[in-house]
Design a protein around this motif. Structure first.
Motif, mmCIF file in Angstrom:
data_model
loop_
_atom_site.group_PDB
_atom_site.id
_atom_site.type_symbol
_atom_site.label_atom_id
_atom_site.label_comp_id
_atom_site.label_asym_id
_atom_site.label_seq_id
_atom_site.Cartn_x
_atom_site.Cartn_y
_atom_site.Cartn_z
ATOM 1 N N ARG A 1 0.842 -1.212 0.000
ATOM 2 C CA ARG A 1 0.000 0.000 0.000
ATOM 3 C C ARG A 1 0.869 1.251 0.000
ATOM 4 N N ALA A 2 1.943 1.236 0.759
ATOM 5 C CA ALA A 2 2.836 2.403 0.817
ATOM 6 C C ALA A 2 3.625 2.563 -0.486
ATOM 7 N N ALA A 3 4.043 1.473 -1.099
ATOM 8 C CA ALA A 3 4.870 1.517 -2.306
ATOM 9 C C ALA A 3 4.048 1.782 -3.564
ATOM 10 N N GLN A 4 2.801 1.343 -3.593
ATOM 11 C CA GLN A 4 1.904 1.502 -4.738
ATOM 12 C C GLN A 4 2.553 1.078 -6.059
ATOM 13 N N PRO A 5 2.958 -0.196 -6.150
ATOM 14 C CA PRO A 5 3.529 -0.647 -7.427
ATOM 15 C C PRO A 5 2.489 -0.586 -8.542
ATOM 16 N N LYS A 6 2.972 -0.500 -9.761
ATOM 17 C CA LYS A 6 2.076 -0.440 -10.921
ATOM 18 C C LYS A 6 1.260 -1.726 -11.038
ATOM 19 N N ALA A 7 1.889 -2.844 -10.722
ATOM 20 C CA ALA A 7 1.204 -4.144 -10.811
ATOM 21 C C ALA A 7 1.691 -5.050 -9.689
ATOM 22 N N ILE A 8 0.802 -5.929 -9.271
ATOM 23 C CA ILE A 8 1.157 -6.962 -8.294
ATOM 24 C C ILE A 8 0.662 -8.287 -8.841
ATOM 25 N N TYR A 9 1.553 -9.236 -8.905
ATOM 26 C CA TYR A 9 1.193 -10.594 -9.305
ATOM 27 C C TYR A 9 1.092 -11.402 -8.022
ATOM 28 N N LEU A 10 -0.118 -11.747 -7.676
ATOM 29 C CA LEU A 10 -0.421 -12.397 -6.405
ATOM 30 C C LEU A 10 -0.680 -13.877 -6.622
ATOM 31 N N SER A 11 -0.046 -14.694 -5.802
ATOM 32 C CA SER A 11 -0.245 -16.142 -5.858
ATOM 33 C C SER A 11 -0.320 -16.701 -4.447
ATOM 34 N N ILE A 12 -1.044 -17.794 -4.328
ATOM 35 C CA ILE A 12 -1.009 -18.565 -3.088
ATOM 36 C C ILE A 12 0.128 -19.568 -3.229
ATOM 37 N N PHE A 13 0.900 -19.722 -2.176
ATOM 38 C CA PHE A 13 2.043 -20.635 -2.198
ATOM 39 C C PHE A 13 1.605 -22.031 -2.608
ATOM 40 N N TYR A 14 2.316 -22.597 -3.558
ATOM 41 C CA TYR A 14 2.093 -23.977 -3.993
ATOM 42 C C TYR A 14 3.399 -24.736 -3.769
ATOM 43 N N PRO A 15 3.365 -25.813 -2.985
ATOM 44 C CA PRO A 15 4.595 -26.543 -2.662
ATOM 45 C C PRO A 15 5.046 -27.467 -3.801
ATOM 46 N N TYR A 16 5.825 -26.931 -4.726
ATOM 47 C CA TYR A 16 6.346 -27.741 -5.833
ATOM 48 C C TYR A 16 7.289 -28.794 -5.278
ATOM 49 N N LEU A 17 6.943 -30.043 -5.528
ATOM 50 C CA LEU A 17 7.771 -31.138 -5.016
ATOM 51 C C LEU A 17 9.187 -31.014 -5.565
ATOM 52 N N GLY A 18 10.156 -31.264 -4.693
ATOM 53 C CA GLY A 18 11.557 -31.160 -5.068
ATOM 54 C C GLY A 18 12.193 -29.844 -4.664
ATOM 55 N N THR A 19 11.356 -28.869 -4.263
ATOM 56 C CA THR A 19 11.914 -27.588 -3.810
ATOM 57 C C THR A 19 12.115 -27.623 -2.295
ATOM 58 N N ASP A 20 12.991 -26.742 -1.818
ATOM 59 C CA ASP A 20 13.255 -26.673 -0.379
ATOM 60 C C ASP A 20 11.989 -26.355 0.414
ATOM 61 N N LEU A 21 11.191 -25.407 -0.078
ATOM 62 C CA LEU A 21 9.989 -25.031 0.677
ATOM 63 C C LEU A 21 8.942 -26.138 0.699
ATOM 64 N N ALA A 22 8.854 -26.904 -0.364
ATOM 65 C CA ALA A 22 7.924 -28.048 -0.347
ATOM 66 C C ALA A 22 8.381 -29.048 0.712
ATOM 67 N N GLN A 23 9.678 -29.274 0.779
ATOM 68 C CA GLN A 23 10.200 -30.217 1.778
ATOM 69 C C GLN A 23 9.956 -29.697 3.195
ATOM 70 N N VAL A 24 10.103 -28.394 3.399
ATOM 71 C CA VAL A 24 9.799 -27.797 4.705
ATOM 72 C C VAL A 24 8.337 -28.059 5.060
ATOM 73 N N ALA A 25 7.436 -27.841 4.102
ATOM 74 C CA ALA A 25 6.004 -28.061 4.345
ATOM 75 C C ALA A 25 5.717 -29.522 4.671
ATOM 76 N N ILE A 26 6.367 -30.433 3.967
ATOM 77 C CA ILE A 26 6.185 -31.868 4.226
ATOM 78 C C ILE A 26 6.738 -32.226 5.600
ATOM 79 N N ASP A 27 7.956 -31.756 5.891
ATOM 80 C CA ASP A 27 8.600 -32.061 7.180
ATOM 81 C C ASP A 27 7.798 -31.526 8.360
ATOM 82 N N GLN A 28 7.132 -30.400 8.175
ATOM 83 C CA GLN A 28 6.337 -29.808 9.253
ATOM 84 C C GLN A 28 4.935 -30.399 9.322
ATOM 85 N N GLY A 29 4.649 -31.345 8.438
ATOM 86 C CA GLY A 29 3.334 -31.975 8.438
ATOM 87 C C GLY A 29 2.228 -31.066 7.924
ATOM 88 N N LEU A 30 2.592 -30.070 7.132
ATOM 89 C CA LEU A 30 1.606 -29.115 6.623
ATOM 90 C C LEU A 30 0.922 -29.602 5.357
#
Length: 176
Positions: free
Chosen positions: A62-91
């Motif tokens: 809101r403060a920065a007011q970028p021209k565009a924002i590409y918004l996504s909900i996190f998707y845990p792509y298998l094989g990535t570090d964050l997907a493994q974190v989600a799996i390890d945490q039982g999420l």
């Protein structure tokens, strides 16, 4: 692609370069008078994210007011570090993932940011960031598209109705 405006998430989870939210805002304010179109890529529902973290994201956007924002909900792509974190945490159970619904459907039920809250914030994001800055019709269009992305079954019904109805035919003829 900063993904989050939460300094904690950028540093601890996403391992992004170390710059502050104030530096991001200052950069945007300096660049905009020169016609530089700033675009943000924002992820919501990242492992470890809280409601407070997401409020920081909204505040900075809101403060920065970028021209565009590409918004996504996190998707845990298998094989990535964050997907493994989600799996390890039982999420997430890897067998529950459906790539057809990636980026618009929350798969993680975070301890401090439920799937329901992630969906709600995803749908209302543009209204919270651009209220009073964009025309209401533009905000409504972005909110409508976010809603359709967040609820694929509703989107499917809507598309079928639009394709088969007189209204859908009229809109296609009128607006191509």
């Amino acid at each position: 692609g900063l993904e989050s405006r939460s300094e904690r998430l950028r540093k601890e989870v996403l391992r992004r370069p170390k710059y502050s939210n104030d530096e991001i805002i200052r950069f945007c304010k300096l660049a905009q008078p020169y016609g530089v179109g700033i675009q943000f890529f924002v992820l919501v529902g990242v492992p470890g994210e809280t409601r407070k973290d997401f409020k920081d994201t909204i505040r900075v956007a809101r403060a920065a007011q970028p021209k565009a924002i590409y918004l996504s909900i996190f998707y845990p792509y298998l094989g990535t570090d964050l997907a493994q974190v989600a799996i390890d945490q039982g999420l997430i159970n890897p067998e529950d993932l459906d790539p057809r619904a990636e980026r618009g459907v929350a798969y993680l039920d975070l301890p401090e940011f439920s799937r329901k809250e992630v969906h709600r914030e995803y749908v209302l994001f543009y209204a919270k960031v651009y209220a009073g800055k964009w025309p209401p019709a533009k905000i409504a269009a972005h909110t409508f598209m976010s809603f359709m992305n967040a609820y694929p079954k509703v989107r499917t019904v809507y598309k079928r109705l639009m394709l088969s109805s007189e209204l859908g035919g009229w809109l296609r003829r009128r607006y191509g």
